[in-house]
Motif scaffolding. Sequence first.
Motif: not given
Length: 227
Positions: A83-101
Amino acid sequence: MIEFKNVNKYYGNFQALKNINVTFNQGEVTVILGPSGSGKSTLIRCINALEEITEGELLVQGKNVHDKKTDITAIRKNVGMVFQHFNLYPHKTVLENIMLAPVKALKQSPEQARKTAEELLEKVNMLDKKDAYPAKLSGGQQQRIAIARGLALNPSVLLFDEPTSALDPETIGDVLDVMKKLAKEGMTMIVVTHEMGFAREVSDRTIFMADGEIVEDRPSEEFFEDP
Ligand code: ADP
Ligand code: ADP
């Protein structure tokens, strides 16, 4: 692999997509251009059922996206989105953001998901920031994380909705470099963008929309050749 057949889409009385007939093929990089409000975002959001079509048929790998019996989760695994506005989870680290799915949708073990996430971070040149929180990163860095996350379920197509429009000019190049690399690797990509350089140099095909219609659909070299 993605086929729109006589698709119409209304928001209330307003018709946002008008008789769309288009097929997107495996391995193709398509750029969608057109003025603001012409339906570009709506078109790609229909593909992973973020928007419903009103009439017609939309097939993703043979499955009718808007049939009640279709498993939307399966379609979304197959269709990644940036998306244009990334929509990352702010309370998760970079690694955790990707591991979630991978953990939730593919039931990968945390160790497996971590390995997947690290490989993807390597691919987008962000492995050194794996333990950072998104807010500490530049927009361009966050967008590269969002691309890695979009790839985490190993989709067969990745949709981009104006991925560089919210970025500072100096970070756009890094994001476009990652997108170019994916294109070279044969990723199927549909990209709504105003980046003419990317459209001209990287895409195979250019679609131009106006007022909810596809008014041009040509190989990019032809599109950018003619006046
Ligand atoms: P683009 O991506 O080309 O800027 P969009 O697909 O976002 O165009 O929007 C197409 C048209 O549909 C615009 O006129 C927009 O205002 C309208 N639109 C988009 N989303 C909605 C919505 N949720 N409700 C009502 N109208 C919408
Ligand atoms: P983006 O460019 O990040 O997609 P938009 O401003 O186009 O953001 O749209 C943000 C949200 O607002 C979307 O969910 C879209 O469907 C909705 N939207 C856009 N235009 C309209 C509109 N005219 N009326 C109602 N909702 C709209």
